[in-house]
Design a protein around this motif. Sequence first.
Motif, PDB file in Angstrom:
ATOM      1  N   ASP A 129      10.788  -0.010  -7.879  1.00  0.00           N
ATOM      2  CA  ASP A 129      10.010  -0.628  -6.966  1.00  0.00           C
ATOM      3  C   ASP A 129      10.313  -1.444  -5.588  1.00  0.00           C
ATOM      4  OD1 ASP A 129       8.328   1.214  -7.876  1.00  0.00           O
ATOM      5  OD2 ASP A 129       7.552  -0.188  -8.997  1.00  0.00           O
ATOM      6  N   LEU A 130      11.651  -2.366  -5.680  1.00  0.00           N
ATOM      7  CA  LEU A 130      12.553  -2.798  -4.914  1.00  0.00           C
ATOM      8  C   LEU A 130      12.199  -2.663  -3.507  1.00  0.00           C
ATOM      9  CD1 LEU A 130      13.363  -5.800  -5.419  1.00  0.00           C
ATOM     10  CD2 LEU A 130      16.372  -4.594  -4.955  1.00  0.00           C
ATOM     11  N   PRO A 131      12.208  -1.987  -2.882  1.00  0.00           N
ATOM     12  CA  PRO A 131      12.232  -1.341  -1.493  1.00  0.00           C
ATOM     13  C   PRO A 131      10.502  -1.628  -0.985  1.00  0.00           C
ATOM     14  CG  PRO A 131      13.572   0.322  -2.536  1.00  0.00           C
ATOM     15  CD  PRO A 131      13.070  -0.154  -3.754  1.00  0.00           C
ATOM     16  N   GLY A 136      10.877  -3.347   2.512  1.00  0.00           N
ATOM     17  CA  GLY A 136      11.715  -2.279   3.151  1.00  0.00           C
ATOM     18  C   GLY A 136      11.414  -1.601   2.932  1.00  0.00           C
ATOM     19  N   ARG A 137      13.073  -0.511   3.883  1.00  0.00           N
ATOM     20  CA  ARG A 137      12.322   1.198   3.820  1.00  0.00           C
ATOM     21  C   ARG A 137      14.362   1.790   3.404  1.00  0.00           C
ATOM     22  NH1 ARG A 137      14.193   5.233   7.721  1.00  0.00           N
ATOM     23  NH2 ARG A 137      14.821   3.073   9.187  1.00  0.00           N
ATOM     24  N   MET A 138      14.262   2.816   3.160  1.00  0.00           N
ATOM     25  CA  MET A 138      15.444   3.149   2.983  1.00  0.00           C
ATOM     26  C   MET A 138      15.945   3.628   3.995  1.00  0.00           C
ATOM     27  SD  MET A 138      16.368   2.598  -0.233  1.00  0.00           S
ATOM     28  CE  MET A 138      17.476   3.582  -0.227  1.00  0.00           C
ATOM     29  N   VAL A 221      10.968 -12.121 -10.200  1.00  0.00           N
ATOM     30  CA  VAL A 221      10.163 -10.974  -9.757  1.00  0.00           C
ATOM     31  C   VAL A 221       9.564 -10.973  -8.727  1.00  0.00           C
ATOM     32  CG1 VAL A 221       7.922 -10.599 -10.550  1.00  0.00           C
ATOM     33  CG2 VAL A 221       9.259 -10.913 -12.550  1.00  0.00           C
ATOM     34  N   LEU A 222       9.734 -10.324  -7.569  1.00  0.00           N
ATOM     35  CA  LEU A 222       8.346  -9.891  -6.235  1.00  0.00           C
ATOM     36  C   LEU A 222       7.224  -9.647  -6.376  1.00  0.00           C
ATOM     37  CD1 LEU A 222      12.252  -9.066  -4.388  1.00  0.00           C
ATOM     38  CD2 LEU A 222      11.172 -11.278  -4.842  1.00  0.00           C
ATOM     39  N   ILE A 223       6.475  -9.943  -6.229  1.00  0.00           N
ATOM     40  CA  ILE A 223       4.926  -9.805  -5.875  1.00  0.00           C
ATOM     41  C   ILE A 223       4.432 -10.179  -4.402  1.00  0.00           C
ATOM     42  CG2 ILE A 223       3.145  -9.796  -6.661  1.00  0.00           C
ATOM     43  CD1 ILE A 223       4.233 -11.176  -9.547  1.00  0.00           C
TER      44      ILE A 223
END
Length: 392
Positions: A129-131, A136-138, A221-223
């Motif tokens: 789930d990093l994007p 961000g966007r693929m 951890v990014l939330i």
Amino acid sequence: MKIRDLWTEALAGLLARPVRAALTTLGTVLGITTLVVTLGVAATAGNQIVGRFDELVATAVTVEVPEQKNAPLVSWDAVSRVTRLRGVTSAAAVAETKDSANLSVRSNDLIDPTRVTAQTLSVLASTTDLPQAARGRMVSGRFFDAGHVRRQDRVAVIGDRAAKLLGVGSLKRAPAIFIGKHAYTVIGILGELRRERNLSMAVMIPPSTGRQFGLRDVTRVLINTSLGAADLVSRQAPTALSPGNQDLLQVIAPPSPIRARDKAQDDVNALFLILGLVSLVVGAVGIANVTLVTVMERVSEIGLRRSLGAARRHIAAQFLLESTLTGLTGGVIGASLGVVTVVAVSAAKQWTPLLDVRLALAAPLAGAVVGLLAGLYPALRAARMEPVDALR
């Protein structure tokens, strides 16, 4: 001299020269208008800044995980517990070390001494789930999924800037990159990052294949949270990630929107308040100058009044009242123009106008005080005139 007579004389002195009185009042009007507009627009803009502030910064929570020699504090599947918290919109775990932050990455295995084929990039492992967590966007391709992680596939996603450095443009032929001696197939390019912009110069790989680069344990951890939930999530996230060891985790929570609004409002006030004060000083100097000229022009009138029994205090009170009325008039007009300007600016910007009623009521009083202080010296000079000298 009765108060009614004093009021009548002062008003007659102002109306005797209406153009001069209007120009004199203009300085105070500009000063009061600037003050009202400054404080009103500052309050309105501060409230608007908070509305835009929460869009990114106020909803981003980061949990730093210190390294442990024994068992890791946070497991890779702990992120799923965080996403179940109320107010969490997305979350992702990342593993990155000092050694993996500077690894040699190249787009082919051909050694060409005439050109630079290798780049020093940051390599990190992350959950799927990093994007979303990095907002961000693929740009091209896709991010690796749970199947890649489970099968330990040697796949990689690179940032858009890293892709340009490595010369990776199209993914139709499944290009490969070499991290050290290990080949990885590029399946996606990540870009348009609004958070963690350093990922544009990074290579992201599944956690199952990151052990060979020392990427075994979660380091961050990014939330992302919904509006207003960041404070609550920042208190609950450590317990959800590592029950019993929550005190060892470091939470980086966004600052309070109230403090941000107050700081923005203070900054705007400090910037424009000086302009308002300068305008008030200019208005005060104008009132003092015109009042002094008026005193010199009315020397014979002052001498006549003194000879008929007017005391020094009567002369001083008359000119002080004239200058105070000038300042009061400028304050009333300036406050009215200031309120109208604040509403007009808010309407043009589609903001909600915020204006303290006490400010609009105190502005005319401030104008009267400015006029009183400005007329102090001319009034005292008029009061000191001797009747004989004035008549002569």
